[in-house]
Design a protein around this motif. Structure first.
Motif, mmCIF file in Angstrom:
data_model
loop_
_atom_site.group_PDB
_atom_site.id
_atom_site.type_symbol
_atom_site.label_atom_id
_atom_site.label_comp_id
_atom_site.label_asym_id
_atom_site.label_seq_id
_atom_site.Cartn_x
_atom_site.Cartn_y
_atom_site.Cartn_z
ATOM 1 N N THR A 104 41.135 32.925 46.052
ATOM 2 C CA THR A 104 41.210 33.969 45.027
ATOM 3 C C THR A 104 42.446 33.792 44.172
ATOM 4 O OG1 THR A 104 40.047 35.560 46.434
ATOM 5 C CG2 THR A 104 41.336 36.464 44.628
ATOM 6 N N GLY A 105 43.566 33.492 44.824
ATOM 7 C CA GLY A 105 44.826 33.309 44.104
ATOM 8 C C GLY A 105 44.803 32.127 43.156
ATOM 9 N N ILE A 106 44.148 31.063 43.591
ATOM 10 C CA ILE A 106 44.069 29.868 42.756
ATOM 11 C C ILE A 106 43.161 30.103 41.561
ATOM 12 C CG2 ILE A 106 43.272 27.479 42.680
ATOM 13 C CD1 ILE A 106 44.122 27.204 45.596
ATOM 14 N N SER A 157 55.383 41.857 50.191
ATOM 15 C CA SER A 157 56.316 41.167 51.085
ATOM 16 C C SER A 157 56.811 39.861 50.468
ATOM 17 C CB SER A 157 55.640 40.870 52.420
ATOM 18 O OG SER A 157 54.628 39.891 52.253
ATOM 19 N N GLY A 158 56.083 39.379 49.453
ATOM 20 C CA GLY A 158 56.404 38.089 48.861
ATOM 21 C C GLY A 158 55.526 36.971 49.380
ATOM 22 N N GLY A 159 54.686 37.263 50.376
ATOM 23 C CA GLY A 159 53.772 36.262 50.919
ATOM 24 C C GLY A 159 52.512 36.144 50.071
ATOM 25 N N VAL A 160 51.643 35.207 50.445
ATOM 26 C CA VAL A 160 50.456 34.929 49.644
ATOM 27 C C VAL A 160 49.501 36.120 49.602
ATOM 28 C CG1 VAL A 160 49.192 33.872 51.579
ATOM 29 C CG2 VAL A 160 48.603 33.260 49.223
ATOM 30 N N LYS A 204 60.856 37.141 42.911
ATOM 31 C CA LYS A 204 60.316 36.140 41.989
ATOM 32 C C LYS A 204 58.882 36.473 41.580
ATOM 33 C CE LYS A 204 63.156 32.156 43.309
ATOM 34 N NZ LYS A 204 63.150 30.778 43.842
ATOM 35 N N VAL A 205 58.086 36.955 42.533
ATOM 36 C CA VAL A 205 56.705 37.323 42.225
ATOM 37 C C VAL A 205 56.682 38.500 41.253
ATOM 38 C CG1 VAL A 205 54.569 38.272 43.176
ATOM 39 C CG2 VAL A 205 55.735 36.410 44.360
ATOM 40 N N SER A 257 50.068 39.567 49.902
ATOM 41 C CA SER A 257 50.519 40.664 49.048
ATOM 42 C C SER A 257 50.701 40.226 47.601
ATOM 43 C CB SER A 257 51.822 41.275 49.592
ATOM 44 O OG SER A 257 52.869 40.319 49.603
ATOM 45 N N SER A 258 51.070 38.966 47.396
ATOM 46 C CA SER A 258 51.243 38.468 46.027
ATOM 47 C C SER A 258 49.897 38.399 45.305
ATOM 48 C CB SER A 258 51.903 37.083 46.041
ATOM 49 O OG SER A 258 53.201 37.143 46.599
ATOM 50 N N THR A 259 48.853 37.968 46.020
ATOM 51 C CA THR A 259 47.525 37.931 45.424
ATOM 52 C C THR A 259 47.013 39.342 45.185
ATOM 53 O OG1 THR A 259 47.102 35.874 46.649
ATOM 54 C CG2 THR A 259 45.208 36.961 45.645
ATOM 55 N N ALA A 260 47.311 40.256 46.086
ATOM 56 C CA ALA A 260 46.940 41.663 45.882
ATOM 57 C C ALA A 260 47.624 42.221 44.638
ATOM 58 C CB ALA A 260 47.301 42.492 47.110
ATOM 59 N N LEU A 261 48.878 41.834 44.432
ATOM 60 C CA LEU A 261 49.603 42.259 43.232
ATOM 61 C C LEU A 261 48.922 41.731 41.973
ATOM 62 C CD1 LEU A 261 51.936 43.418 41.592
ATOM 63 C CD2 LEU A 261 53.308 41.437 42.251
#
Length: 222
Positions: free
Chosen positions: A220-222, A56-59, A96-97, A61-65
């Protein structure tokens, strides 16, 4: 040297016996390992396996990617539009992601499926979004009817078409527990069983944040 006999493989790395010290193969070794992985998949599984990511572009789904990309470089990110209020913002973020992680990105329009949605998130409705914490609100009106069920069913079909073996799904828990029923661990596990049955166990859901909170995803993302 890569020798192929039936379903077996033999790898021989030739090294100059006069060369001393540490042997550094760098990118050549990485390329060889990548090619070898793909060859094994083709020979033993009947096709190249990849990962699909609901993006979706949110945190979440982006971290899952990012997690999916860490396990397999062959990724296809899927973004759905469904007449949501912040559609253009989401599309831009997802684009962008995808570019950042250098993965393929496909956008699919599902607006006709959700054209009669009663959600406050729908552009078709002039409904103010309920305020307050999820767990304290008795008038939560941002649920889009069985949205994730629709998304995952479509992704299961796409996974078969693209020969993907996993669907990455970034659903998570809230401090108050499960907010939306199609984000609950019970829903995800049951949907996973249905997808496995419907694909002869060739596709499954990967939900790394199923029992975790938003703060855990950020960490996790950081």
């Amino acid at each position: 040297h890569l020798g192929v006999e039936s379903r077996s493989i033999h790898i021989v790395i030739m090294v100059n016996p006069e060369q001393s010290g540490t042997i550094w193969l760098g990118n050549d070794l990485k390329i060889m390992i990548y090619i070898l992985r793909k060859w094994i998949t083709v020979r033993l599984k009947g096709g190249i396996m990849m990962k699909l990511v609901l993006l979706s572009g949110g945190v979440d789904s982006s971290t899952a990617l990012a997690l999916a990309k860490a396990t397999d470089p062959d990724i296809l990110a899927i973004t759905f539009t469904y007449n949501q209020q912040h559609e253009q913002m989401e599309l831009l973020a997802a684009q962008k992601v995808s570019e950042y992680y250098q993965v393929r990105h496909k956008i699919m329009d599902l607006s006709s499926i959700f054209s009669d949605s009663q959600s406050a998130l729908s552009l078709n409705n002039d409904i103010p979004i309920a305020e307050g914490a999820y767990g304290e609100s008795n008038e939560l009106n941002t649920e889009v009817e069985f949205r994730n069920g629709v998304f995952l069913a479509i992704l299961a079909s796409l996974a078969k078409q693209y020969r993907a073996d996993e669907i990455y799904f970034g659903a998570h828990q809230d401090e108050s527990g499960t907010v939306y029923p199609d984000c609950s661990p019970e829903f995800i596990q049951t949907m996973n069983q249905a997808i496995q049955l419907g694909t002869n166990n060739s596709v499954s859901i990967k939900a790394p944040f199923m029992t975790r909170l938003k703060k855990d995803i950020v960490a996790t993302g950081i």
